[in-house]
Design a protein around this motif. Structure first.
Motif, mmCIF file in Angstrom:
data_model
loop_
_atom_site.group_PDB
_atom_site.id
_atom_site.type_symbol
_atom_site.label_atom_id
_atom_site.label_comp_id
_atom_site.label_asym_id
_atom_site.label_seq_id
_atom_site.Cartn_x
_atom_site.Cartn_y
_atom_site.Cartn_z
ATOM 1 N N ALA A 125 0.834 -1.202 0.000
ATOM 2 C CA ALA A 125 0.000 0.000 0.000
ATOM 3 C C ALA A 125 0.870 1.255 0.000
ATOM 4 O O ALA A 125 1.851 1.331 0.737
ATOM 5 N N GLY A 126 0.491 2.190 -0.853
ATOM 6 C CA GLY A 126 1.274 3.415 -0.981
ATOM 7 C C GLY A 126 0.531 4.621 -0.445
ATOM 8 O O GLY A 126 -0.702 4.680 -0.477
ATOM 9 N N GLY A 127 1.300 5.604 0.043
ATOM 10 C CA GLY A 127 0.701 6.820 0.593
ATOM 11 C C GLY A 127 1.222 8.076 -0.069
ATOM 12 O O GLY A 127 1.947 8.025 -1.068
ATOM 13 N N ARG A 128 0.845 9.196 0.526
ATOM 14 C CA ARG A 128 1.204 10.505 -0.018
ATOM 15 C C ARG A 128 2.716 10.670 -0.146
ATOM 16 O O ARG A 128 3.201 11.410 -0.991
ATOM 17 N N GLY A 129 3.465 9.942 0.691
ATOM 18 C CA GLY A 129 4.918 10.028 0.648
ATOM 19 C C GLY A 129 5.504 9.614 -0.687
ATOM 20 O O GLY A 129 6.659 9.906 -0.986
ATOM 21 N N LEU A 130 4.729 8.939 -1.530
ATOM 22 C CA LEU A 130 5.235 8.530 -2.839
ATOM 23 C C LEU A 130 5.301 9.715 -3.800
ATOM 24 O O LEU A 130 5.980 9.657 -4.823
ATOM 25 N N GLY A 131 4.569 10.758 -3.515
ATOM 26 C CA GLY A 131 4.701 12.008 -4.270
ATOM 27 C C GLY A 131 3.939 12.086 -5.580
ATOM 28 O O GLY A 131 3.891 13.146 -6.196
ATOM 29 N N GLY A 132 3.342 11.013 -6.047
ATOM 30 C CA GLY A 132 2.606 11.087 -7.313
ATOM 31 C C GLY A 132 2.152 9.709 -7.738
ATOM 32 O O GLY A 132 2.416 8.723 -7.052
ATOM 33 N N PRO A 133 1.463 9.630 -8.893
ATOM 34 C CA PRO A 133 0.925 8.343 -9.321
ATOM 35 C C PRO A 133 1.974 7.371 -9.873
ATOM 36 O O PRO A 133 1.824 6.160 -9.733
ATOM 37 N N GLU A 134 3.058 7.881 -10.474
ATOM 38 C CA GLU A 134 4.001 6.978 -11.171
ATOM 39 C C GLU A 134 4.575 5.888 -10.268
ATOM 40 O O GLU A 134 4.657 4.734 -10.687
ATOM 41 N N PRO A 135 5.005 6.227 -9.038
ATOM 42 C CA PRO A 135 5.645 5.203 -8.212
ATOM 43 C C PRO A 135 4.773 3.970 -7.969
ATOM 44 O O PRO A 135 5.291 2.920 -7.590
ATOM 45 N N PHE A 136 3.455 4.093 -8.182
ATOM 46 C CA PHE A 136 2.604 2.933 -7.933
ATOM 47 C C PHE A 136 2.941 1.767 -8.850
ATOM 48 O O PHE A 136 2.653 0.623 -8.536
ATOM 49 N N LYS A 137 3.586 2.075 -9.984
ATOM 50 C CA LYS A 137 4.050 0.982 -10.860
ATOM 51 C C LYS A 137 5.069 0.130 -10.126
ATOM 52 O O LYS A 137 5.095 -1.095 -10.267
ATOM 53 N N GLN A 138 5.915 0.789 -9.347
ATOM 54 C CA GLN A 138 6.924 0.031 -8.601
ATOM 55 C C GLN A 138 6.279 -0.814 -7.506
ATOM 56 O O GLN A 138 6.735 -1.911 -7.215
ATOM 57 N N LEU A 139 5.210 -0.271 -6.895
ATOM 58 C CA LEU A 139 4.504 -1.056 -5.880
ATOM 59 C C LEU A 139 3.872 -2.295 -6.520
ATOM 60 O O LEU A 139 3.863 -3.381 -5.943
ATOM 61 N N GLU A 140 3.375 -2.088 -7.725
ATOM 62 C CA GLU A 140 2.731 -3.190 -8.433
ATOM 63 C C GLU A 140 3.746 -4.293 -8.736
ATOM 64 O O GLU A 140 3.444 -5.479 -8.612
ATOM 65 N N GLU A 141 4.921 -3.845 -9.119
ATOM 66 C CA GLU A 141 5.988 -4.800 -9.414
ATOM 67 C C GLU A 141 6.259 -5.672 -8.186
ATOM 68 O O GLU A 141 6.369 -6.894 -8.292
ATOM 69 N N LEU A 142 6.352 -5.045 -7.038
ATOM 70 C CA LEU A 142 6.589 -5.792 -5.798
ATOM 71 C C LEU A 142 5.406 -6.711 -5.494
ATOM 72 O O LEU A 142 5.573 -7.886 -5.175
ATOM 73 N N ALA A 143 4.208 -6.175 -5.637
ATOM 74 C CA ALA A 143 3.003 -6.965 -5.340
ATOM 75 C C ALA A 143 2.927 -8.197 -6.235
ATOM 76 O O ALA A 143 2.551 -9.281 -5.789
ATOM 77 N N ASN A 144 3.328 -8.016 -7.506
ATOM 78 C CA ASN A 144 3.232 -9.128 -8.455
ATOM 79 C C ASN A 144 4.104 -10.305 -8.056
ATOM 80 O O ASN A 144 3.759 -11.460 -8.329
ATOM 81 N N ILE A 145 5.231 -10.025 -7.420
ATOM 82 C CA ILE A 145 6.112 -11.123 -7.001
ATOM 83 C C ILE A 145 5.374 -12.055 -6.046
ATOM 84 O O ILE A 145 5.569 -13.255 -6.025
ATOM 85 N N PHE A 146 4.483 -11.472 -5.248
ATOM 86 C CA PHE A 146 3.740 -12.264 -4.256
ATOM 87 C C PHE A 146 2.367 -12.699 -4.770
ATOM 88 O O PHE A 146 1.574 -13.236 -3.987
ATOM 89 N N ASP A 147 2.037 -12.396 -6.016
ATOM 90 C CA ASP A 147 0.649 -12.536 -6.470
ATOM 91 C C ASP A 147 -0.270 -11.741 -5.557
ATOM 92 O O ASP A 147 -1.378 -12.170 -5.222
#
Ligand SMILES: Cc1cc2nc3c(=O)[nH]c(=O)nc-3n(C[C@H](O)[C@H](O)[C@H](O)COP(=O)(O)OP(=O)(O)OC[C@H]3O[C@@H](n4cnc5c(N)ncnc54)[C@H](O)[C@@H]3O)c2cc1C
Ligand SMILES: Nc1ncnc2c1ncn2[C@@H]1O[C@H](COP(=O)(O)O)[C@@H](O)[C@H]1O
Lengths: 330, 266
Positions: free
Chosen positions: A214-236
């Motif tokens: 889960a990402g918060g305001r500290g990520l600064g914008g929408p783009e970083p959510f791609k990186q969160l998705e990448e991490l999430a995908n490793i775990f399904d």
């Protein structure tokens, strides 16, 4: 007989996962009071669902049917429950804090002029009065309150999702299944349901994901959510977000986790740039492990996390993701 | 077409009060407002005002009346809906309301609203961030016997008819009913507009109408709390966080992964 009445919701022809949670909470009360747990369910489900309710701990199952119930018309549910209450006069009504349950629970309480406690995380019986004591977080989770009811008949409890674990299925349990013949006043159905539109994003549902990043305001914008998705995908797993993120339009509101978003309880809940406001934690405190990446050592999130890194996510996350990928490969 | 909207608004402790500044008065079982942090208009109530003003934007002959029940109103705070553009404000301020319970609130609000003739629509916040009750609006709709449409993210008004998109976890339901009706909203209806300078000037000239129990035919004995608060406490956190610290941030990230593996969390 004053029973515990449970509103079992259905989804895609089967029991909703909250049905078992409600029955577990109902059993806790019923066993103490020496009365029965009665589940109310609509008939638009697989027949096996009725038995399942009994195997989960219900003593009686009341089946109701009406086209408007199947559509999910709240007015119809309130009218049906009203009629059932006139017939069986329950001591307690339990619903879940779902879209349906939180609205139906509140409405039926006022219809019957009873008390109602929204978003309860625990229920118990007061030994002196034999009435329910309901525990509920207030002030967005900054405090916890316990309330008693001043009257019976019925005491309406709306239970936070995932605050009770369903009982183990016990196929030896017996109980009765009864179709109730109820007629309601059609004028009482004031709402018309025009259509239900699903906007589900592809991938695993947040509520079902074993791991959530889960990402918060500290990520600064929408783009970083791609990186969160990448991490999430490793775990399904799945990606979630704080309300600050959804309000800013970085992610859709469907991803919001918290008091007013989704309630989740995955094995692992990894937060990145989330401060851990009580209203956010209300949606994830049931998680088995909370992990935090945040650059502020004093952030609230570290009070609830079991492991964390104090640092800049832009540096921490890539190496964390890479290490996780390597570890899970081996 | 003239259109009358009532918006129910509550003054609450600022929900952004840091947890550390949060204190409880154990004698009164109430929250002690933190020093120097003034109350605010409940967030979703501001959304409710915004929803009403959006309708007023599209139906010019609309009157928006804001109603609030409570004690110790701070005028600069509670008048915000007026500076946003609402037309009128009614405050029920009675010393008996010190420890107001939601069931009594519902009764009083219903009574005040039913005295406002010809209301077409009531808009409420989905829940108030102090006691998180989330049932006063449903109580009002049951008491007044009008349709209750929850969690609107879009509202469309036609003569004598309302249609909303009601947010569900994985999409929305389109709901329709006749008017008068009650709608609840959350932040999904849209950000509350900022008061304009003109709005602030206009609001400063408006005096809220103040009512006490006598004005609305309510006696204390009519109110029945239905529930009793027996205990109020700060939450206990039982987690102890282990912070992983490497040579630099990247290293810490790697250590975190190793630790989670070692503890069989992943
Ligand atoms: C009635 C009500 C209901 C609410 N419901 C919800 C809800 O359902 N869900 C929800 O989430 N919130 C909800 N909120 C809002 C909640 O109170 C918080 O405002 C919100 O959760 C804050 O989101 P955040 O943690 O993303 O942002 P912030 O509080 O702004 O936190 C951002 C964090 O990121 C950290 N950070 C900044 N830069 C970096 C960096 N480079 N690297 C690492 N960390 C960094 C900061 O230290 C900070 O801790 C609700 C509020 C109210 C009043
Ligand atoms: N004291 C009050 N005065 C005016 N409106 C209120 C009051 N209490 C609750 N409401 C309305 O009911 C909504 C939900 O509040 P609650 O049920 O208390 O969580 C709020 O957003 C308001 O619209």
């Amino acid at each position: 007989m004053s029973d515990i009445l449970v509103l079992a919701e259905t989804e895609n022809n089967y029991l909703h996962s909250t049905a078992g949670e409600l029955i577990a909470a109902g059993r806790k009360l019923a066993d103490e009071l020496g009365n029965q747990v009665c589940a109310v369910i609509t008939d638009d489900v697989d027949e096996s669902s009725f038995k399942n309710l009994i195997h989960l701990g219900a003593d009686k199952v009341y089946v109701i049917s009406h086209a408007e119930l199947s559509k999910g018309n709240i007015d119809a549910f309130v009218s049906y429950l009203e009629q059932i209450c006139i017939q069986i006069n329950p001591n307690v009504i339990l619903t879940s804090r779902t879209y349906m349950g939180r609205n139906i629970g509140a409405r039926i309480a006022y219809r019957l002029e009873s008390g109602v406690a929204q978003d309860c995380i625990d229920v118990e019986i007061d030994k002196n009065s034999s009435r329910v004591i309901a525990t509920r977080p207030v002030y967005g989770g900054n405090a916890v309150a316990r309330f008693t009811f001043n009257q019976d008949d019925p005491q309406v409890i709306i239970l936070r999702v995932k605050s009770f674990d369903s009982n183990e299925i016990d196929t030896t349990r017996n109980g009765s299944i009864e179709k109730l013949n109820i007629s309601i006043d059609n004028d009482a159905i004031k709402l018309k349901l025009i259509e239900t539109v699903k906007e589900e994003s592809e991938g695993i549902r947040l509520e079902d994901a074993p791991v959530i990043v889960a990402g918060g305001r500290g990520l600064g914008g929408p783009e970083p959510f791609k990186q969160l998705e990448e991490l999430a995908n490793i775990f399904d797993g799945a990606v979630g977000a704080s309300r600050a993120v959804c309000d800013a339009g970085w992610m859709d509101h469907a991803f919001q986790i918290g008091l007013t978003g989704k309630q989740v309880a995955p094995d692992v809940y990894i937060t990145v740039g989330i401060s851990g406001a009580s209203q956010h934690m209300a949606g994830c405190l049931g998680s088995r492990n909370i992990i935090a990446i945040n650059n502020d050592a004093d952030a609230n999130i570290f009070k609830d996390a079991s492991y964390g890194v104090v640092g800049d996510w832009e540096k921490v996350l890539p190496s964390f993701t890479e290490a996780v990928r390597d570890l899970l490969k081996s | 077409m003239s259109f009358n909207i009532v918006v129910c608004v509550k003054q609450v402790v600022d929900p952004d009060t840091p947890s550390a500044a949060f204190n409880i008065n154990q004698d009164k079982l109430s929250v002690i407002p933190a020093d120097g942090i003034p109350p605010v208009v409940n967030g979703y109530c501001e959304n409710a005002v915004e929803a009403a003003l959006k309708i007023k934007d599209s139906i010019p002959d609309t009157t928006v009346t804001v109603v609030s029940i409570g004690t110790n109103f701070i005028m600069d705070v509670i008048k915000k809906p007026l500076s946003m553009g609402a037309d009128k404000m009614i405050l029920v301020d009675d010393p008996n309301l010190e420890s107001l319970d939601p069931f009594s609130t519902t009764k009083i609000l219903s009574s005040v609203i039913s005295k406002i003739s010809d209301y077409d629509l009531i808009i409420c916040g989905q829940h108030a961030s102090d006691w998180d009750n989330a049932h006063v609006p449903m109580g009002i709709s049951e008491t007044l016997n009008i349709p209750c449409l929850n969690s609107a993210r879009e509202i469309d008004i036609k003569p004598n008819e309302i249609t909303i998109k009601s947010s569900i976890p994985d999409g929305y339901i389109t709901l329709k009913s006749s008017l008068p009706a009650l709608v609840t909203v959350s932040n999904e209806i849209g950000e509350p507009r900022y008061p304009t300078l003109k709005g602030i000037m206009q609001a400063s000239r408006k005096t809220p109408e103040k009512l006490s129990f006598e004005n609305i035919d309510i006696k204390i004995s009519d109110l029945s709390p239905k529930m009793t608060l027996v205990d109020l406490a700060l939450p206990v956190s039982n987690s102890k966080c282990e912070i992983l610290e490497g040579e630099d941030d990247a290293d810490s990230g790697k250590l975190l992964a190793l630790k989670l593996r070692e503890s069989k969390i992943i």
